[in-house]
Design a protein around this motif. Structure first.
Motif: not given
Lengths: 255, 308
Positions: B109, B83, B107, B149-152, B78-79, B146, B181-183
């Motif tokens: 960061h 979503v 989150h 939280g700086r998700p992957e 989840r972190p 969504a 940015d690589g997401v």
């Protein structure tokens, strides 16, 4: 925003910070909602003032405010932990708030803990406000604070379980209607403003098992009559708490 | 960047009662790419995505997201994911900025909330409660929630549904910035142009299965023919034109003076057609190449319109 702004750097916040943030948000949502305030603050305060000043019901020997205040405190707990929480949670479920938070780093148990904290914070506001009003009306409480605290906490647990059970199983509109109806019925038949001994004997024994009756009776034993610890009423509340929270844990649907 | 797929679904089945929403679906999502799950309403897009998000337990098959089981390893997953639900997800009495700030607090960061609010044009309605926001503002808030939280990896369920063209462009722009940015991004859509504009990979799904997968170019090229149209003098000698064109090319006068050539429409073919016109004293008005679109691909694959 410049390049690299979104570069992944995932991670959950520390649990205590998440729970504190969630509890603060839940409390703000509760206090911002007009209908909720009517239910949790205005109705209990109004009933306390009205029934203390006007002899509508025979409250037995002694000052009406000494009889009424414990019942109104019980009503305040019910309005927040049961009615308010059921309605708010029912609509959060309906509008996908619970679902969305379910995909956040906040664990579900932490969400429930935050909700409980928000309920407790609201109850502190209520108790302070109602106590001030009661003292202004000449209230002279007996007994010690510990059994009162125990009754309020167990009462909160019992009502929260039942409120969450309703919110997690019924449609939001059904919860809204049912929670308000139950509030009204228990207000009348739960020993809040009308003493239970005004009811027929057969009804009394059943009504006495209701969580609202146990809570108001227990609070009255301590605060009006100076009893030590009302174990019978605490026992009834504990059973409701176990049943309600257990059923809510089992049947609660997040979507 | 690892080459492991960020989402891997194999033989995924999900039923609701006796209705099968997802029926043996296979899907792979590359890291760092934008993947569009494209299909008509009811195709199983949302069920597929919500299974990846851990909301649904598959009845059969396996799903791995960032190498994790979305249900069993939910706490670890989840972190790391963001979503965006198709609708809702916000307290009706919460203010836009308040809700976004709250999500940021969950989150470790998070992005700068103020900058994100400005970036998505939510500044003007920051103090407005959710229930009073317009549909487009609600969509943008959900998108912000969504990514804050700086998700992957982000899952966006119909991110531009109900947006006006300008807001839609702005959402596309943000998705491109995320990729830059690589997401990794997975989005569902029933808009062909959205998939063509944004996606590196497209999974076309219908009736709970992936019926085609590849880049938009691959999908549009696969066995497909393009079309060249022009208008001119009625009754041109198409047989003489066809002699000059490669085998397999077809030409027809579909209505009086309106011509259609189908085949491999490349620069040579275009040059051949225009020089033939010049030799025959024909001015080819409104000459236009029609690229084969995902819309056509979908129609060919399923025999039905996407937005039926």
């Amino acid at each position: 925003m410049s390049a690299g702004t979104y570069t992944p750097r995932p991670g959950a916040a520390p649990l205590p910070r998440m729970i504190a943030a969630q509890a603060a948000l839940e409390t703000r949502m509760l206090l911002r909602n007009g209908e909720q305030l009517l239910l949790t603050v205005i109705i209990p305060a109004l009933l306390l003032v009205l029934f203390s000043a006007v002899d509508v019901v025979d409250t037995g020997a002694g000052e009406p405010v000494d009889f009424l205040t414990p019942g109104i405190l019980a009503l305040a707990v019910m309005s927040t932990a049961f009615t308010g929480q059921a309605i708010a949670t029912g609509f959060e479920r309906r509008y996908g708030v619970l679902k969305r938070l379910g995909a956040s780093p906040l664990p579900r148990w932490a969400l429930m803990a935050a909700k409980t904290l928000a309920v407790l914070v609201t109850e502190v506001f209520q108790v302070v406000l109602l106590t001030v009003i009661a003292f202004a009306l000449g209230w002279s409480p007996q007994g010690g604070p510990l059994p009162v605290l125990l009754l309020l906490v167990l009462g909160t647990a019992a009502f929260s379980g039942l409120g969450l059970l309703m919110a997690g199983t019924l449609k939001a509109e059904a919860t809204l209607a049912a929670a308000n109806l139950v509030f009204l019925l228990l207000l009348v038949g739960g020993g809040v403003v009308v003493p239970l001994d005004k009811f027929p004997e057969a009804a009394q024994s059943v009504l006495g098992l209701l969580p609202i009756a146990a809570l108001s009776d227990g609070l009255r034993d301590v605060l009006q009559h100076g009893a030590a610890t009302p174990w019978g009423d605490l026992g009834i509340l504990a059973v409701w708490a176990v049943l309600g929270l257990g059923a809510a844990a089992k049947f609660f649907r997040w979507e | 960047m690892s080459s492991e797929p960020v989402v891997q679904a194999r033989g995924l089945v999900k039923r609701y009662g006796d209705k099968t929403a997802v029926d043996g679906l296979d899907l792979e999502v590359r890291a760092g790419a934008v993947t569009a799950v494209l299909g008509p309403n009811g195709a199983g897009k949302t069920t597929t995505v919500e299974t990846c998000e851990g909301y649904r337990r598959p009845d059969a098959g396996t799903v791995r997201v960032l190498g994790l089981d979305p249900v069993a390893d939910a706490a670890a997953l989840r972190p790391r994911i963001g979503v965006m639900l198709q609708s809702g997800g916000v307290y009706s009495g919460a203010r836009a900025v308040e809700m976004l700030t709250h999500m940021a607090k969950l989150h470790a960061h998070p992005l700068d909330v103020g900058a994100l609010v400005d970036r998505l044009g939510l500044g003007g309605c920051g103090r407005t409660t959710y229930r009073r926001l317009s549909g487009g503002q609600q969509q943008r808030l959900a998108l912000a929630m969504a990514v804050v939280g700086r998700p992957e990896l982000v899952f966006l369920d119909e991110p531009t549904a109900g947006l006006d063209p300008q807001a839609r462009r702005s959402t596309w722009e943000l998705i491109r910035e995320l990729r830059a940015d690589g997401v990794s991004v997975v989005l569902t859509t029933h808009f062909m142009d959205e998939a063509e504009e944004l996606a590196d990979d497209v999974a076309v799904i219908d009736a709970g299965r992936v019926i085609a997968q590849g880049s938009p170019e691959q999908l549009c090229r696969g066995g497909a023919e393009n079309t060249l149209r022009f208008t001119g003098r009625p009754g041109l000698d198409l047989a003489s034109l066809l002699k000059a064109l490669p085998d397999g090319t077809q030409a027809a006068e579909i209505t009086t003076g309106a011509y259609r050539i189908t085949g491999t429409v490349d620069p040579e073919l275009l040059a051949t057609v225009t020089s033939w016109c010049a030799q025959n004293g024909v001015m080819p008005d409104g000459i236009a190449v029609e690229r084969h679109t995902l819309e056509d691909v979908f129609l060919e694959l399923t025999g039905k319109e996407l937005r039926a």
